[in-house]
Write an enzyme that holds these catalytic residues in place. Sequence first.
Site, PDB file in Angstrom:
ATOM      1  N   ASP A  72       0.869  -1.168   0.000  1.00  0.00           N
ATOM      2  CA  ASP A  72       0.000   0.000   0.000  1.00  0.00           C
ATOM      3  C   ASP A  72       0.913   1.226   0.000  1.00  0.00           C
ATOM      4  OD1 ASP A  72      -2.097   1.722  -0.016  1.00  0.00           O
ATOM      5  OD2 ASP A  72      -3.145   0.869   1.697  1.00  0.00           O
TER       6      ASP A  72
HETATM    7  C1  BGC Z   1      -4.953   3.401   0.308  1.00  0.00           C
HETATM    8  C2  BGC Z   1      -5.193   2.394  -0.786  1.00  0.00           C
HETATM    9  C3  BGC Z   1      -5.051   3.047  -2.139  1.00  0.00           C
HETATM   10  C4  BGC Z   1      -3.682   3.675  -2.233  1.00  0.00           C
HETATM   11  C5  BGC Z   1      -3.394   4.317  -3.570  1.00  0.00           C
HETATM   12  C6  BGC Z   1      -3.662   4.165   0.095  1.00  0.00           C
HETATM   13  O1  BGC Z   1      -3.516   5.210   0.993  1.00  0.00           O
HETATM   14  O2  BGC Z   1      -4.928   2.727   1.548  1.00  0.00           O
HETATM   15  O3  BGC Z   1      -6.475   1.843  -0.634  1.00  0.00           O
HETATM   16  O4  BGC Z   1      -5.272   2.102  -3.141  1.00  0.00           O
HETATM   17  O5  BGC Z   1      -3.568   4.650  -1.221  1.00  0.00           O
HETATM   18  O6  BGC Z   1      -4.103   5.465  -3.766  1.00  0.00           O
END
Ligand code: BGC
Length: 680
Positions: A254
Amino acid sequence: MKDLLKKLTIEEKLGQLTMIPPFFYIKDLKKEVFGALTDMKLSEEGVFQTGSVLGIQNHDEMNLVQSKYLEKSRHKIPLIFMGDVIHGTTTIMPTPLAQASSFNPSLVRKGAQASAKEALKKGLQVTFSPMSDLSRDPRWGRVVESYGEDPYLNYILSKETVKGYKSEGLLSCVKHFAAYGLSEAGQDYNTVDLSRLNLFEYYLEGYRGAIEAGADMVMTSFNTFEYVPATTNEYLLRDVLRKHLKFKGVTISDYDSLLQTIYHRTSSCDCDAAIKGIKAGLDIEMASSSYMRCLKEAANKDPEILKLIDEAVLRVLELKKKAKLFDDPYRSEHLLIDASHAKEAAYKLAKESIVLLKNESLPLNKKTKVSLLGKYATEKHVLGPWSWHGDPKDTDELAKHIKAEYMNDSESFFDYDLAKIKQTEHIILAIGELYHESGEAHSKADINLSSHYIELLENLSKLNIPITVVLYTGRPQVLTNALPYINNLLVHFHLGSMTSKVVSDTIYGINNPSGRLPMTFPRHQGQIPIYYNRLSTGRPYSETNPYVLKYLDVSNEPLFDFGYGLSYSKFTYKNLELSNSVATLNNLPTVKVTVTNESDVTGKTTILLYIKDEFASVARPVKELKQFKKISLKPHESKVVEFKLTKKDLSFYNQKLKKIVEPGEFTIFIENLEQKFTLK
Ligand code: BGC
């Protein structure tokens, strides 16, 4: 792809395992990321070696970045563009929690299909969706991105969502692996602690559904599992994901979660994090560059690391091939989309995603003199969190919509003038959480409906005019103190582009509501976590024994249970029958129930089939949803609905994490009916 891999230097290989936002390639692009932007610590050369891009505004921007990149790239390996298409890009579908309320897998699939077309046209090849984290705590802001509290519903809808994306050629990345929805105290980014049995039995189901349908990628979660961050957790990424779930695609961290292991205090520095990541089975690092900076040296020292890097890069190259980027790195340019198709999918889905929780006098008649009040009467921001680049043209305010379609101007009012309200016959109060009160980093300790609204309801109720509340919310809220003042209650978890149309069509009976709650609504927030499929306890509640499961101050019962939802039709359920009351695994019963629409209005209802395993070697829930069917019935029509029980419906994980079925007695529940059978 193996030949291509052989041509790459170690620097080029590590670049393929790194994802950065688009404005690193072209400095004056709009900055749009959902996380604190850290210094990527990359040289100009390093930037043009990275392999994937996080987010993109539109296909022109994608083409610009891709062409500049390819000009400089030695092997012409195109960039792959990924982004968060959570419930649409241009046309916004209902949020996933709202979609779950529809209990309509086929509409969910069609919604994903329509969103996939728009996403591809925008220049994306992968969406970071579905979010298959089982969610039982409404304080957690991200419940709105989930399919709610039930593992089976989560499994089915994760599966259908991936199928929808896939049918159009959009690749998908299921997230957040694993059990992110169990963040302690409902706080985002918090610790998770659960047993392996709980993980296998309940929390894996959503990811399992997505992977079975062919999800191409898996994103790790921010939390720990067994005290090791998911992003560097070898047990999760190799044993559970690759061996148990048989996942063959690409894993990605993530946002910055690899370097966050330093804050978890399980990695001593970024190079330690990088080594732990690649060893655990993490392929792509999102929004940081420790692989590029640290793994060359590590690979020189340890051939095992070089082997792991090669495996990861090969998976990334295969992913790019699957996205057809080697055939045409600019393919979004040539795609044609029909905007009306997406709107239709969004409307159909939203119609079935609104939930009626109390009803004394809906639907309204056009002739009724109405006062339309509340923040959402005139609010344009109704799309819900993660609404990407939703088109404001599609989001008329509720007042504008109701006025145009259903009201006679001279008889209706849109302000808080009590004298005017008194002259009307009905109050519609459109209130709730704002779209930015749920979503990532938007957890709440207090999920009571705001006291301001309760005061307002109390005052309005003194006028003795029926009150319809339309609640806009990203999570279950505590409505206990408000409910006595409300005559009719419609709830939705943000319906996207079609919100105002669907809300007004429902109030006026053009749409007969058929949604059911995908999460329990507590009667008090002290009851959280509260979910329907809880285990039996050794001291179940009893009125006569004080030493039982209870609170001194609040009942154990929720205000509205999972699966609750009314209709303007009146459905009755009769004759629950099993084909056989003694069964073997080769001869499991067929369940039949007769459903009748006793009213004069056509309507849809979902028949929920729950099972209780009466006795087992491990404690089993009081009941579990195992199958459901949504049907439409004309006035006074009856249908016999059939379910064929399967081995899967009766099986569970034992303490050795083996999936088993044990003979014994099972109870089947449909609405207020129940029947038992014995498995030999
Ligand atoms: C979130 C994810 C997301 C990623 C990319 C993160 O902060 O937890 O769900 O896909 O950002 O934007």
